[in-house]
Design a protein around this motif. Structure first.
Motif, PDB file in Angstrom:
ATOM      1  N   TYR A  14      49.429 -34.856  26.664  1.00  0.00           N
ATOM      2  CA  TYR A  14      48.892 -34.112  27.690  1.00  0.00           C
ATOM      3  C   TYR A  14      47.498 -33.867  27.231  1.00  0.00           C
ATOM      4  CZ  TYR A  14      53.458 -33.185  29.137  1.00  0.00           C
ATOM      5  OH  TYR A  14      54.799 -33.010  29.491  1.00  0.00           O
ATOM      6  N   HIS A  15      46.532 -34.076  28.179  1.00  0.00           N
ATOM      7  CA  HIS A  15      45.117 -34.087  27.890  1.00  0.00           C
ATOM      8  C   HIS A  15      44.532 -33.574  29.280  1.00  0.00           C
ATOM      9  CE1 HIS A  15      43.392 -37.542  30.310  1.00  0.00           C
ATOM     10  NE2 HIS A  15      44.599 -37.500  30.592  1.00  0.00           N
ATOM     11  N   HIS A  16      43.115 -33.368  28.840  1.00  0.00           N
ATOM     12  CA  HIS A  16      42.203 -33.119  30.137  1.00  0.00           C
ATOM     13  C   HIS A  16      40.939 -34.305  29.845  1.00  0.00           C
ATOM     14  CE1 HIS A  16      39.147 -31.654  33.055  1.00  0.00           C
ATOM     15  NE2 HIS A  16      40.143 -31.174  33.648  1.00  0.00           N
ATOM     16  N   PRO A  17      40.405 -34.867  30.920  1.00  0.00           N
ATOM     17  CA  PRO A  17      39.385 -36.025  30.618  1.00  0.00           C
ATOM     18  C   PRO A  17      38.162 -35.303  30.065  1.00  0.00           C
ATOM     19  CG  PRO A  17      40.120 -36.030  32.965  1.00  0.00           C
ATOM     20  CD  PRO A  17      40.948 -35.038  32.337  1.00  0.00           C
ATOM     21  N   SER A  65      40.745 -33.773  23.348  1.00  0.00           N
ATOM     22  CA  SER A  65      41.731 -34.804  24.015  1.00  0.00           C
ATOM     23  C   SER A  65      41.016 -36.137  23.781  1.00  0.00           C
ATOM     24  CB  SER A  65      42.053 -34.563  25.488  1.00  0.00           C
ATOM     25  OG  SER A  65      42.474 -33.123  25.581  1.00  0.00           O
ATOM     26  N   GLU A 116      36.354 -43.280  33.013  1.00  0.00           N
ATOM     27  CA  GLU A 116      37.127 -41.916  33.746  1.00  0.00           C
ATOM     28  C   GLU A 116      35.985 -41.380  34.506  1.00  0.00           C
ATOM     29  OE1 GLU A 116      40.668 -40.076  31.463  1.00  0.00           O
ATOM     30  OE2 GLU A 116      38.820 -39.732  30.466  1.00  0.00           O
ATOM     31  N   GLU A 174      47.569 -35.568  32.777  1.00  0.00           N
ATOM     32  CA  GLU A 174      46.444 -34.796  32.826  1.00  0.00           C
ATOM     33  C   GLU A 174      46.904 -33.040  32.992  1.00  0.00           C
ATOM     34  OE1 GLU A 174      43.290 -36.166  35.182  1.00  0.00           O
ATOM     35  OE2 GLU A 174      42.472 -33.994  35.440  1.00  0.00           O
ATOM     36  N   GLN A 215      45.633 -28.931  33.604  1.00  0.00           N
ATOM     37  CA  GLN A 215      44.466 -28.106  33.754  1.00  0.00           C
ATOM     38  C   GLN A 215      44.908 -26.935  33.039  1.00  0.00           C
ATOM     39  OE1 GLN A 215      42.532 -29.703  36.010  1.00  0.00           O
ATOM     40  NE2 GLN A 215      44.305 -31.307  36.512  1.00  0.00           N
ATOM     41  N   VAL A 244      35.714 -37.393  36.759  1.00  0.00           N
ATOM     42  CA  VAL A 244      36.436 -36.067  37.236  1.00  0.00           C
ATOM     43  C   VAL A 244      35.988 -35.553  38.654  1.00  0.00           C
ATOM     44  CG1 VAL A 244      36.942 -35.031  35.026  1.00  0.00           C
ATOM     45  CG2 VAL A 244      34.630 -34.982  36.049  1.00  0.00           C
TER      46      VAL A 244
END
Lengths: 230, 230
Positions: free
Chosen positions: A5-8, A13, A214, A31, A33, A216
């Motif tokens: 589980y991450h966020h760019p 992360s 990547e 992903e 939030q 966003v």
């Protein structure tokens, strides 16, 4: 397959993704939030922070420090000269000190407030704290970047890698933080040529490729972001 | 003899003092006022944070995580059932997650702001940020105590010690944080009987004695602070 589980735009992360990739792990990426405080996610990590590593037996490892220590104990220890933490306890302490510097001190002085103001707030609802960036926070955080780049330049100028002769967690943590700031165009590389040389080396590693590809929502990266020769 | 730079009202310092004492280390204690940003101290730890452990060869270990991992690697590993980190990597991850919870999350939600407003600001000059406590910060931090006590009660109610069957870093981190809050009279123990039982056990350990004898300028502790039967 394990899930991360991450966020760019989360430094922590990115740091763990770099470790996993350097060690050749395959994981699914989910992903998250973090400001949504999703119930199922809080059940995995009551602190609500990223990243969280969920292994094949559905056991959760929460946060960059916990995950990186676990990966060292179960995998790094077998890697010999490719290990990302040293053998010597004092050398390990220096790597951990610098890793903490970039994941915690630089994060709270610079990276977290800038990401929040410039990216997260665009995606948050007003109830979650969304809205226009606060110019005072932007000014303060930007004023702190220079000190951190100076320290990084000093480290990169006196050693091959930030904590010594070998690539370590310290380099991956610093590069993760810089890559987030660079995406947002917050770094003036002309002011920090030594840090730039070091970052160029890090950026050229295969483990970095997915991060450079990547994007966003709401903010396109600066033109040189994915450039290996910037 | 090694020296530990600490402050009596710093959770992270108390945590490391408890570990040192549990493992039978002798150190000199040097009290540091971190807000003074003393030049010689910043030369030891550029991050300016406490505690810092200076060994006999004048090598500095900076911060509670770095010091506690070092002590585990060089000493804990020999302690068998008295080791404060487990053998199993997943169990270690759980101990580290909880240690981080109390040293970082509870620290930023509750302990750090309360100590700053109620103790540090009395001793700081106006230029350092001294002055009267900010009632809004007090209110917010106090509102967060209850959530943390609830989580602690849940952990203490479902396990002998916070991370399992054995005393670990997680207990020492939590007890360090609670002891600082209890000194200031911020904990209503009648609301948290399970947490109280667990804290009573921790407080009765010989390693706790020096902490209970300690006083800081400007604030005397609540009457039950040093009482083992409170």
């Amino acid at each position: 397959m394990p899930t991360l589980y991450h966020h760019p735009m989360s430094t922590a992360s990115r740091f763990v993704r770099l470790i996993l990739s350097e060690y050749g792990y395959q994981t699914d990426l989910a992903e998250e939030q973090p400001w949504e405080r999703r119930r199922d996610f809080l059940a995995l990590n009551p602190a609500g922070t990223l990243p969280v590593y969920l292994d094949d037996s559905m056991r959760a490892l929460c946060g960059a420090t916990v995950i990186s220590e676990y990966l060292d104990e179960t995998n790094g220890v077998l890697k010999r000269e490719r290990r990302l933490l040293a053998e010597d306890p004092f050398q390990r302490a220096e790597i951990r000190r610098l890793t903490e510097w970039f994941l915690q001190k630089m994060e709270s002085d610079v990276t977290r407030p800038l990401v929040r103001e410039r990216i997260f707030k665009l995606q948050m609802t007003p109830a979650e704290g969304g809205g226009a960036p606060d110019s005072k926070v932007l000014r303060l955080s930007r004023a702190n970047i220079r000190q951190h780049l100076k320290y990084l330049s000093w480290l990169a100028g006196s050693r091959t890698y930030l904590a010594g002769d070998r690539l370590s967690y310290a380099d991956l943590a610093a590069a993760a933080a810089l890559s987030v700031l660079d995406y947002m165009g917050e770094i003036d590389w002309s002011e920090a040529p030594v840090a730039k040389d070091w970052y160029q080396r890090l950026k050229s590693r295969p483990s970095f490729r997915p991060l450079l590809a990547e994007r966003v929502r709401g903010l396109t990266p600066v033109s040189h972001y994915a450039d290996l020769d910037f």
